[in-house]
Design a protein around this motif. Structure first.
Motif, PDB file in Angstrom:
ATOM      1  N   HIS A   1       0.830  -1.208   0.000  1.00 55.66           N
ATOM      2  CA  HIS A   1       0.000   0.000   0.000  1.00 55.66           C
ATOM      3  C   HIS A   1       0.864   1.256   0.000  1.00 55.66           C
ATOM      4  O   HIS A   1       0.501   2.269  -0.620  1.00 55.66           O
ATOM      5  CB  HIS A   1      -0.952  -0.020   1.193  1.00 55.66           C
TER       6      HIS A   1
ATOM      7  N   LEU B   1       0.388   4.117  -2.783  1.00 55.46           N
ATOM      8  CA  LEU B   1      -0.254   5.359  -2.323  1.00 55.46           C
ATOM      9  C   LEU B   1       0.717   6.418  -1.843  1.00 55.46           C
ATOM     10  O   LEU B   1       0.300   7.557  -1.580  1.00 55.46           O
ATOM     11  CB  LEU B   1      -1.241   5.030  -1.191  1.00 55.46           C
TER      12      LEU B   1
ATOM     13  N   MET C   1       0.647  10.526  -2.301  1.00 57.17           N
ATOM     14  CA  MET C   1      -0.667  11.029  -2.707  1.00 57.17           C
ATOM     15  C   MET C   1      -1.233  11.941  -1.622  1.00 57.17           C
ATOM     16  O   MET C   1      -1.230  11.586  -0.429  1.00 57.17           O
ATOM     17  CB  MET C   1      -1.640   9.866  -2.954  1.00 57.17           C
TER      18      MET C   1
ATOM     19  N   HIS D   1      -4.323  12.751  -0.770  1.00 58.15           N
ATOM     20  CA  HIS D   1      -5.762  12.494  -0.784  1.00 58.15           C
ATOM     21  C   HIS D   1      -6.148  11.961   0.591  1.00 58.15           C
ATOM     22  O   HIS D   1      -5.429  11.114   1.162  1.00 58.15           O
ATOM     23  CB  HIS D   1      -6.112  11.459  -1.858  1.00 58.15           C
TER      24      HIS D   1
ATOM     25  N   ALA E   1      -6.144   8.150   0.860  1.00 59.47           N
ATOM     26  CA  ALA E   1      -4.814   7.550   0.790  1.00 59.47           C
ATOM     27  C   ALA E   1      -4.075   7.744   2.104  1.00 59.47           C
ATOM     28  O   ALA E   1      -3.418   6.814   2.617  1.00 59.47           O
ATOM     29  CB  ALA E   1      -4.022   8.159  -0.367  1.00 59.47           C
ATOM     30  N   ARG E   2      -4.158   8.968   2.686  1.00 63.51           N
ATOM     31  CA  ARG E   2      -3.490   9.223   3.959  1.00 63.51           C
ATOM     32  C   ARG E   2      -4.074   8.351   5.065  1.00 63.51           C
ATOM     33  O   ARG E   2      -3.347   7.841   5.925  1.00 63.51           O
ATOM     34  CB  ARG E   2      -3.620  10.707   4.315  1.00 63.51           C
TER      35      ARG E   2
ATOM     36  N   HIS F   1     -11.339   2.020  -2.832  1.00 60.98           N
ATOM     37  CA  HIS F   1     -10.791   1.588  -4.124  1.00 60.98           C
ATOM     38  C   HIS F   1     -11.611   2.093  -5.301  1.00 60.98           C
ATOM     39  O   HIS F   1     -11.159   1.995  -6.444  1.00 60.98           O
ATOM     40  CB  HIS F   1     -10.677   0.060  -4.176  1.00 60.98           C
TER      41      HIS F   1
ATOM     42  N   ILE G   1      -7.688   7.087  -6.438  1.00 63.03           N
ATOM     43  CA  ILE G   1      -7.119   5.814  -5.985  1.00 63.03           C
ATOM     44  C   ILE G   1      -7.061   4.826  -7.155  1.00 63.03           C
ATOM     45  O   ILE G   1      -6.069   4.100  -7.322  1.00 63.03           O
ATOM     46  CB  ILE G   1      -7.932   5.228  -4.828  1.00 63.03           C
TER      47      ILE G   1
ATOM     48  N   ALA H   1      -4.135   5.635  -9.310  1.00 67.15           N
ATOM     49  CA  ALA H   1      -2.878   5.187  -8.711  1.00 67.15           C
ATOM     50  C   ALA H   1      -2.685   3.681  -8.922  1.00 67.15           C
ATOM     51  O   ALA H   1      -1.570   3.213  -9.198  1.00 67.15           O
ATOM     52  CB  ALA H   1      -2.849   5.521  -7.223  1.00 67.15           C
TER      53      ALA H   1
END
Length: 614
Positions: free
Chosen positions: A111, A115, A118, A120, A123-124, A163, A168, A171
């Protein structure tokens, strides 16, 4: 050819949004990890649905389009935003705890690779979850079964799964492209395109009976004996990663549509589709689907009968724009971790329609009673390859353990769809089943008749399907005549019983011998019939005259009783017997039987009654 057509079917389904794009797959999800923005776990939500199963309701996983999980054996391979509790929480018991910690670490690294960088919130949150979660700790859930399947993520107060968010997904697709760039490239066997990233391992195919529940491979190499030029695994049959994803997604789609695009006959999973949307493939799904899986719906029954009528017309039953379409049939059987291709049929829709029409024409046979379905389904035919009852002296008991001959049932369907001869052993099997359970019903006799007429037609001995549809008084084959004679003798015995239930009729005791060694059986049966006729003359002289005339008419062409009958004549024996019993032209009236004796013609057999003056 098979993989190419499956990939084309996948592209058609993908463009219609019936299947997810490359890098995604439909998986059975049991739970959703709901995250706070700081990565803390708010709740593990139950994603299962309540599904009716008989008289009770059970919980079943929900199908969700997710980033495709890797195909795993013993290696540790993490998925992305969809994985098991071992990978997402590091959960493991006993000796699996150390492995679960390694699985969690691999998932965290996966992950972070996708990610990292990013900006976002989702994502964080996911990255913070993996950095702060204590591996091995079990999250709080309402039901431990939630953690037994695939788990996905979403943010609290958001409705979409993480997802599914556009950033996402981008990515994830960039990661797939980067991995393709690092892959071995070559020419794809399915599309012929050069410079394609070749899939080392193809995704698993699930749902084939006999294969592993975790999935099996249609294309795989795991031994040096199957490889060449130093290549390993699926590099021996190079297919691009996108083709590998597409054809397996199409297979899983078809296998998940049991009764409409997927039927199981014996040990064979049969999948069928067309290269465009047609009514024909819908009709085949209706007609070939297993009847036990259908609801008692009068509208559905009418729809199935209408589909049968259209299929029986051949290409004349197709819409004009369907004739040029292509129809594909794939037969698969499971073998541990691999799938075996049992048969593959690819033809124009008009050709396939004509083959089905010929099959129905070969099956054409007078029914036992007026409202009986005229055309047996493939399931009704396959069911006739197993014994209905187990004989125990003069008694017959249901035999639930007899599942029929699985390979024979698959070969039967192959003959129907391919237009070739029915299996060579089918006639002998049907005769053995009749000898075992004495059941002589419409589906079994229609199949027996189809075997005989198709065998003669393919051998160049002429067309005689029409002459065996119903009673043919002019037919002089010894087997056919003796079968008719046996039916008359049985009718005489029933008339002498005058409505009393018989513990055992001459069919129960003598039909096996009469159909195989007539010379040993018929002299005794004729002598017995005279005694029965004597009883009938005393109570119903008019009926006795009718029976006596029928006996003489059937007996007249016979010049003696052969010592034995071969398989074809034995088949004609039972057809003659059935025709004589089912004939509508001798003053009989068909009414449902009340006798529950399982040894007779099936439970709804018409009882013979005579309308004659006394």
């Amino acid at each position: 050819m098979i993989v190419t057509e499956l990939f084309r079917y996948y592209e058609r389904l993908r463009d219609a949004d019936d299947l997810p794009p490359y890098g995604f797959s439909s998986e059975k999800v049991t739970g959703c990890v709901v995250l706070h923005p700081d990565g803390g776990v708010f709740i593990v939500e139950d994603m299962r649905q309540d599904v009716a199963a008989g008289k009770k309701t059970v919980k079943r996983p929900r199908l969700v389009d997710v980033p495709q999980p890797p195909r795993r054996t013993v290696a540790i391979l993490p998925g992305f935003l969809c994985d098991s509790a071992a990978y997402l929480f590091g959960m493991g018991e006993g000796g699996k705890r150390a492995r679960a910690l390694d699985q969690f670490a691999a998932s965290r690294a996966r992950h972070e690779a996708v990610l990292e960088g990013m900006n976002h919130p989702a994502a964080r949150a996911v990255l913070d979850f993996f950095r702060t979660w204590e591996p091995g700790r079990v999250p709080s859930v309402s039901d431990p079964e939630i953690l037994s399947g695939w788990l996905v993520f979403r943010l609290r107060h958001d409705e979409d799964f993480i997802h599914d968010l556009a950033e996402i997904r981008d990515a994830w697709e960039r990661t797939l492209l980067a991995e393709e760039g690092d892959a071995v490239t070559g020419q794809c066997l399915a599309t012929g395109e050069e410079g394609q990233p070749i899939a080392r391992i193809h995704p698993a195919v699930k749902g084939v009976p006999g294969a592993q529940t975790a999935g099996a491979a249609l294309v795989s190499f795991n031994d040096d004996a199957y490889t060449s030029y130093g290549k390993t695994q699926n590099f021996n049959a190079p297919m691009s990663t996108r083709v590998a994803h597409g054809y397996t997604a199409a297979l899983n789609y078809l296998l998940g549509r049991r009764g409409t695009r997927h039927i199981v006959i014996g040990e064979v999973s049969v999948l069928f589709w067309t290269d465009r949307t047609t009514r024909f493939e819908e009709d085949v799904g209706l007609v070939f689907g297993r009847p036990e899986e259908r609801a008692e719906d009068e509208d559905l029954v009418r729809e199935i009968r209408a589909a049968l009528d259209r299929l029986a017309k051949g290409r004349d039953g197709l819409f004009p724009d369907e004739v040029g379409a292509r129809f594909f049939v794939l037969g698969l059987s499971g073998n541990a971790a691999r799938l075996a291709v049992r048969f593959w049929v690819a033809d124009g829709l008009g050709v396939m329609a004509d083959r089905l029409a010929q099959h129905f024409h070969d099956l054409d046979l007078i029914t036992q009673w007026d409202n009986q379905p005229h055309r047996p389904t493939i399931w009704a035919l396959a069911n006739e390859t197993k014994a209905k009852y187990r004989r125990d002296g003069d008694h017959a008991r249901p035999d639930p353990n007899d599942k029929g001959l699985a390979k024979l049932q698959g070969d039967l369907l192959r003959a129907v769809l391919g237009g070739g001869p029915y299996p060579a052993s089918l006639l002998a099997v049907l005769l053995d089943r009749i000898r075992a359970d004495h059941t002589i019903n419409h589906p079994r006799m229609a199949l027996l008749k189809a075997v005989l007429v198709r065998r003669r037609r393919l051998a160049g001995l002429g067309q005689e399907g029409d002459s065996l549809v119903s009673l043919d008084p002019t037919r002089t084959d010894p087997g056919y005549r003796l079968g008719r004679l046996f039916a008359v003798l049985e009718r005489i015995q029933q008339a002498a019983a005058d409505g009393r239930d018989l513990n055992a009729t001459i069919r129960d005791k003598h039909i096996g011998a009469a159909s195989s060694t007539p010379r040993a059986a018929f002299p005794f049966l004729l002598e017995l019939a005279q005694k029965h006729l004597k009883k009938v003359r005393g109570s119903k002289p008019g009926l006795a005259r009718v029976l006596d005339v029928a006996l003489q008419d059937v007996q007249e062409p016979l010049t003696g009783f052969p010592p034995t009958l071969d398989l074809e004549q034995r088949g004609l024996f039972f057809l003659g017997y059935y025709h004589e019993r089912a004939d509508r032209k001798t003053g009989k009236t068909a009414v449902p039987a009340t006798n529950s004796d399982p040894t007779g013609i099936d439970a709804a057999e018409p009882v013979d009654t005579f309308s004659v003056p006394e």
